[in-house]
Design a protein around this motif. Structure first.
Motif, PDB file in Angstrom:
ATOM      1  N   LEU A 158       0.797  -1.260   0.039  1.00 38.07           N
ATOM      2  CA  LEU A 158       0.067  -0.016  -0.261  1.00 38.07           C
ATOM      3  C   LEU A 158       0.864   1.325  -0.012  1.00 38.07           C
ATOM      4  CD1 LEU A 158      -2.721   1.442   0.477  1.00 38.07           C
ATOM      5  CD2 LEU A 158      -2.357   1.275   2.840  1.00 38.07           C
ATOM      6  N   LEU A 159       0.776   2.100  -0.886  1.00 35.25           N
ATOM      7  CA  LEU A 159       1.540   3.331  -1.033  1.00 35.25           C
ATOM      8  C   LEU A 159       0.536   4.527  -0.775  1.00 35.25           C
ATOM      9  CD1 LEU A 159       4.097   4.237  -3.709  1.00 35.25           C
ATOM     10  CD2 LEU A 159       2.337   5.822  -3.045  1.00 35.25           C
ATOM     11  N   VAL A 160       0.920   5.366   0.029  1.00 39.17           N
ATOM     12  CA  VAL A 160       0.219   6.602   0.155  1.00 39.17           C
ATOM     13  C   VAL A 160       1.129   7.813   0.050  1.00 39.17           C
ATOM     14  CG1 VAL A 160      -1.549   5.334   1.862  1.00 39.17           C
ATOM     15  CG2 VAL A 160       0.664   6.659   2.739  1.00 39.17           C
ATOM     16  N   GLY A 161       0.534   8.911  -0.363  1.00 38.53           N
ATOM     17  CA  GLY A 161       1.136   9.929  -0.659  1.00 38.53           C
ATOM     18  C   GLY A 161       1.431  10.178  -2.038  1.00 38.53           C
ATOM     19  N   ASP A 162       2.498  10.903  -2.443  1.00 34.35           N
ATOM     20  CA  ASP A 162       2.841  11.129  -3.777  1.00 34.35           C
ATOM     21  C   ASP A 162       3.795  10.214  -4.408  1.00 34.35           C
ATOM     22  OD1 ASP A 162       3.845  12.513  -6.093  1.00 34.35           O
ATOM     23  OD2 ASP A 162       5.186  13.859  -5.351  1.00 34.35           O
ATOM     24  N   GLY A 163       3.081   9.404  -5.096  1.00 36.18           N
ATOM     25  CA  GLY A 163       3.746   8.136  -5.962  1.00 36.18           C
ATOM     26  C   GLY A 163       4.819   8.514  -7.086  1.00 36.18           C
ATOM     27  N   TYR A 192       9.441   6.316   2.720  1.00 30.24           N
ATOM     28  CA  TYR A 192       9.783   5.439   3.766  1.00 30.24           C
ATOM     29  C   TYR A 192       9.028   4.253   3.658  1.00 30.24           C
ATOM     30  CZ  TYR A 192       9.747   3.851   8.894  1.00 30.24           C
ATOM     31  OH  TYR A 192       9.984   2.943   9.955  1.00 30.24           O
ATOM     32  N   VAL A 193       9.720   3.089   3.751  1.00 35.06           N
ATOM     33  CA  VAL A 193       9.127   1.692   3.849  1.00 35.06           C
ATOM     34  C   VAL A 193       9.214   1.246   5.179  1.00 35.06           C
ATOM     35  CG1 VAL A 193       9.042  -0.689   2.636  1.00 35.06           C
ATOM     36  CG2 VAL A 193       9.887   1.621   1.517  1.00 35.06           C
ATOM     37  N   SER A 194       7.883   0.453   5.660  1.00 39.22           N
ATOM     38  CA  SER A 194       7.775  -0.259   6.911  1.00 39.22           C
ATOM     39  C   SER A 194       6.759  -1.528   6.416  1.00 39.22           C
ATOM     40  CB  SER A 194       7.434   0.463   7.835  1.00 39.22           C
ATOM     41  OG  SER A 194       7.498  -0.254   8.883  1.00 39.22           O
ATOM     42  N   GLY A 195       6.400  -2.127   7.318  1.00 39.14           N
ATOM     43  CA  GLY A 195       5.368  -3.263   7.056  1.00 39.14           C
ATOM     44  C   GLY A 195       4.040  -2.791   7.272  1.00 39.14           C
ATOM     45  N   GLU A 196       3.733  -1.879   8.523  1.00 40.75           N
ATOM     46  CA  GLU A 196       2.359  -1.770   8.658  1.00 40.75           C
ATOM     47  C   GLU A 196       2.112  -0.202   8.559  1.00 40.75           C
ATOM     48  OE1 GLU A 196       1.112  -3.119  12.573  1.00 40.75           O
ATOM     49  OE2 GLU A 196       1.947  -5.164  12.133  1.00 40.75           O
ATOM     50  N   ILE A 197       0.704   0.067   8.623  1.00 41.15           N
ATOM     51  CA  ILE A 197       0.421   1.682   8.456  1.00 41.15           C
ATOM     52  C   ILE A 197      -0.701   1.860   9.321  1.00 41.15           C
ATOM     53  CG2 ILE A 197      -1.239   0.937   6.742  1.00 41.15           C
ATOM     54  CD1 ILE A 197      -0.435   3.620   5.289  1.00 41.15           C
ATOM     55  N   GLU A 199      -3.696   5.044  11.031  1.00 42.31           N
ATOM     56  CA  GLU A 199      -4.556   6.211  10.366  1.00 42.31           C
ATOM     57  C   GLU A 199      -3.773   7.389  10.043  1.00 42.31           C
ATOM     58  OE1 GLU A 199      -7.222   9.590  10.282  1.00 42.31           O
ATOM     59  OE2 GLU A 199      -5.712   8.812  11.946  1.00 42.31           O
ATOM     60  N   GLN A 200      -3.135   7.651  11.271  1.00 44.27           N
ATOM     61  CA  GLN A 200      -2.334   8.917  10.917  1.00 44.27           C
ATOM     62  C   GLN A 200      -1.332   8.949  10.267  1.00 44.27           C
ATOM     63  OE1 GLN A 200      -2.507   6.905  13.717  1.00 44.27           O
ATOM     64  NE2 GLN A 200      -0.701   6.840  14.923  1.00 44.27           N
ATOM     65  N   THR A 201      -0.717   7.926   9.879  1.00 49.80           N
ATOM     66  CA  THR A 201       0.389   7.812   8.679  1.00 49.80           C
ATOM     67  C   THR A 201      -0.023   8.421   7.322  1.00 49.80           C
ATOM     68  OG1 THR A 201       0.754   5.632   9.654  1.00 49.80           O
ATOM     69  CG2 THR A 201       2.075   6.244   7.644  1.00 49.80           C
ATOM     70  N   VAL A 202      -1.283   8.175   7.190  1.00 48.52           N
ATOM     71  CA  VAL A 202      -1.786   8.463   5.764  1.00 48.52           C
ATOM     72  C   VAL A 202      -1.897  10.216   5.602  1.00 48.52           C
ATOM     73  CG1 VAL A 202      -3.815   8.897   4.189  1.00 48.52           C
ATOM     74  CG2 VAL A 202      -3.500   6.796   5.354  1.00 48.52           C
ATOM     75  N   HIS A 203      -2.137  10.903   6.793  1.00 49.35           N
ATOM     76  CA  HIS A 203      -2.152  12.322   6.742  1.00 49.35           C
ATOM     77  C   HIS A 203      -0.708  13.039   6.724  1.00 49.35           C
ATOM     78  CE1 HIS A 203      -6.424  12.278   7.503  1.00 49.35           C
ATOM     79  NE2 HIS A 203      -6.123  11.341   8.758  1.00 49.35           N
ATOM     80  N   LEU A 204       0.116  12.153   7.510  1.00 45.44           N
ATOM     81  CA  LEU A 204       1.705  12.703   7.488  1.00 45.44           C
ATOM     82  C   LEU A 204       2.143  12.543   6.035  1.00 45.44           C
ATOM     83  CD1 LEU A 204       4.072  13.932   9.232  1.00 45.44           C
ATOM     84  CD2 LEU A 204       4.544  11.601   9.802  1.00 45.44           C
ATOM     85  N   ALA A 205       1.836  11.327   5.402  1.00 46.38           N
ATOM     86  CA  ALA A 205       2.527  11.333   3.920  1.00 46.38           C
ATOM     87  C   ALA A 205       1.885  12.486   3.090  1.00 46.38           C
ATOM     88  CB  ALA A 205       1.999  10.007   3.537  1.00 46.38           C
ATOM     89  N   ARG A 206       0.786  12.785   3.242  1.00 44.02           N
ATOM     90  CA  ARG A 206       0.226  13.671   2.338  1.00 44.02           C
ATOM     91  C   ARG A 206       0.632  15.126   2.467  1.00 44.02           C
ATOM     92  NH1 ARG A 206      -6.058  11.428   2.665  1.00 44.02           N
ATOM     93  NH2 ARG A 206      -5.882   9.726   1.242  1.00 44.02           N
ATOM     94  N   GLU A 207       0.749  15.405   3.954  1.00 44.63           N
ATOM     95  CA  GLU A 207       1.088  16.849   4.287  1.00 44.63           C
ATOM     96  C   GLU A 207       2.705  17.024   4.071  1.00 44.63           C
ATOM     97  OE1 GLU A 207      -0.716  17.446   8.354  1.00 44.63           O
ATOM     98  OE2 GLU A 207      -2.614  16.660   7.456  1.00 44.63           O
ATOM     99  N   SER A 208       3.382  16.027   4.163  1.00 40.51           N
ATOM    100  CA  SER A 208       5.060  16.144   4.528  1.00 40.51           C
ATOM    101  C   SER A 208       5.485  16.103   2.971  1.00 40.51           C
ATOM    102  CB  SER A 208       5.669  15.190   5.221  1.00 40.51           C
ATOM    103  OG  SER A 208       5.201  13.631   4.488  1.00 40.51           O
ATOM    104  N   GLY A 209       4.679  15.431   1.964  1.00 45.37           N
ATOM    105  CA  GLY A 209       5.174  15.101   0.605  1.00 45.37           C
ATOM    106  C   GLY A 209       5.890  14.171   0.519  1.00 45.37           C
ATOM    107  N   VAL A 210       6.216  13.160   1.653  1.00 46.58           N
ATOM    108  CA  VAL A 210       6.931  12.412   1.730  1.00 46.58           C
ATOM    109  C   VAL A 210       6.086  11.015   1.531  1.00 46.58           C
ATOM    110  CG1 VAL A 210       8.795  10.700   2.873  1.00 46.58           C
ATOM    111  CG2 VAL A 210       8.887  13.087   2.973  1.00 46.58           C
ATOM    112  N   PRO A 211       6.247  10.197   0.430  1.00 44.71           N
ATOM    113  CA  PRO A 211       5.162   9.031   0.388  1.00 44.71           C
ATOM    114  C   PRO A 211       5.869   7.815   1.314  1.00 44.71           C
ATOM    115  CG  PRO A 211       6.593   9.045  -1.553  1.00 44.71           C
ATOM    116  CD  PRO A 211       6.829  10.433  -0.684  1.00 44.71           C
ATOM    117  N   TYR A 212       4.711   7.037   1.659  1.00 44.77           N
ATOM    118  CA  TYR A 212       4.951   5.844   2.672  1.00 44.77           C
ATOM    119  C   TYR A 212       4.209   4.716   2.143  1.00 44.77           C
ATOM    120  CZ  TYR A 212       4.342   3.326   6.948  1.00 44.77           C
ATOM    121  OH  TYR A 212       4.605   2.399   7.994  1.00 44.77           O
ATOM    122  N   ILE A 213       5.007   3.422   2.193  1.00 46.01           N
ATOM    123  CA  ILE A 213       4.775   2.118   1.474  1.00 46.01           C
ATOM    124  C   ILE A 213       4.748   1.180   2.758  1.00 46.01           C
ATOM    125  CG2 ILE A 213       5.513   0.267   0.400  1.00 46.01           C
ATOM    126  CD1 ILE A 213       6.812   2.072  -1.602  1.00 46.01           C
TER     127      ILE A 213
END
Length: 249
Positions: A158-163, A192-197, A199-213
């Motif tokens: 699952l990728l959230v943020g700017d792919g 940043y890549v980790s195993g789990e995600i 709820e707040q991770t989504v907002h941080l990815a969108r607001e920081s511009g750094v995508p999360y996987i």
């Protein structure tokens, strides 16, 4: 070899005493004195323990053991059954949590980097659990990294943020390490890549511009135990094998 020799070897190899953890690392259940066959896996599930008993293994090595801080200490239900399987078959259980994550060669983070071709250049977060470095080859987008992860892990992440963000610096920490996302951003990661995600991770990815996987807890933590199996065979002459029991997360 003697069980005590195997215990001492693993203690030296994984250096568990230097880390603060929320479980007991090392020998969690003591079995027979002689060890010739070792079964390695991610979690001390009933399915893994049944496989060890059926296969005549003397010991089991896992990343996720039986005992965790805050657990109900009563030996009932599934805890009773797991312990019964080990004790009735005189099988030892070794479990190493954070020490297996951080080992520079055999650990989950090191092995994920090897699988993906990432080059670790530094550490971040609590107890230096997170890794940061360069992705393989030319600069890729976060979407492209996610696709390679899907191909090599056999699981769609699952990728959230700017792919579309170019990834020149990549940070990672296997398992449930979404809490280190902000520290990865501060360390200069483009992804940043980790195993789990969470709820707040989504907002941080969108607001920081750094995508999360989120690539999967089990999916990212299969490789440390597999590396340990190879090490025990190569260095100690044990008949050690890794089994990857199906887990969709």
């Amino acid at each position: 070899m003697q069980l005590i020799e195997l215990r001492n070897h693993l203690e030296t190899l994984l250096d568990a005493q230097r880390l603060r953890d929320y479980c007991p690392n090392g020998l969690q259940v003591e079995g027979r004195a002689e060890v010739a066959r070792v079964l390695c896996g991610v979690t001390a599930s009933q399915a893994l323990l049944d496989r060890a008993a059926a296969g005549g293994h003397d010991a089991v090595f896992v990343h996720h053991g039986l005992f965790w801080k805050g657990d109900d200490g009563r030996v009932t239900g599934f805890r009773r059954q797991r312990l019964r399987t080990l004790l009735a078959n005189d099988i030892s259980l070794f479990a190493y949590h954070l020490p297996l994550d951080v080992h520079p060669e055999l650990g989950n983070n090191a092995q994920l980097a090897r699988l993906m071709g990432w080059e670790g250049e530094g550490r971040f977060a609590d107890q230096d659990l997170g890794w940061i470095g360069r992705p393989s080859g030319s600069v890729q987008s976060a979407d492209a990294v996610a696709q390679v992860l899907a191909d090599r892990l056999g699981r769609t992440p699952l990728l959230v943020g700017d792919g579309g963000r170019p990834v020149r610096r990549i940070a990672w920490c296997t398992g449930g390490a979404q809490g280190y996302f902000e520290q990865a951003i501060l360390a200069g990661a483009d992804l940043y890549v980790s195993g789990e995600i969470s709820e707040q991770t989504v907002h941080l990815a969108r607001e920081s511009g750094v995508p999360y996987i989120a690539a999967g807890h089990h999916a990212t933590e299969r490789y440390g135990a597999r590396a340990i199996a190879a090490h025990l065979t190569r260095e100690l002459g044990l008949a050690a094998e890794f089994v990857d029991l199906d887990n969709p997360v």
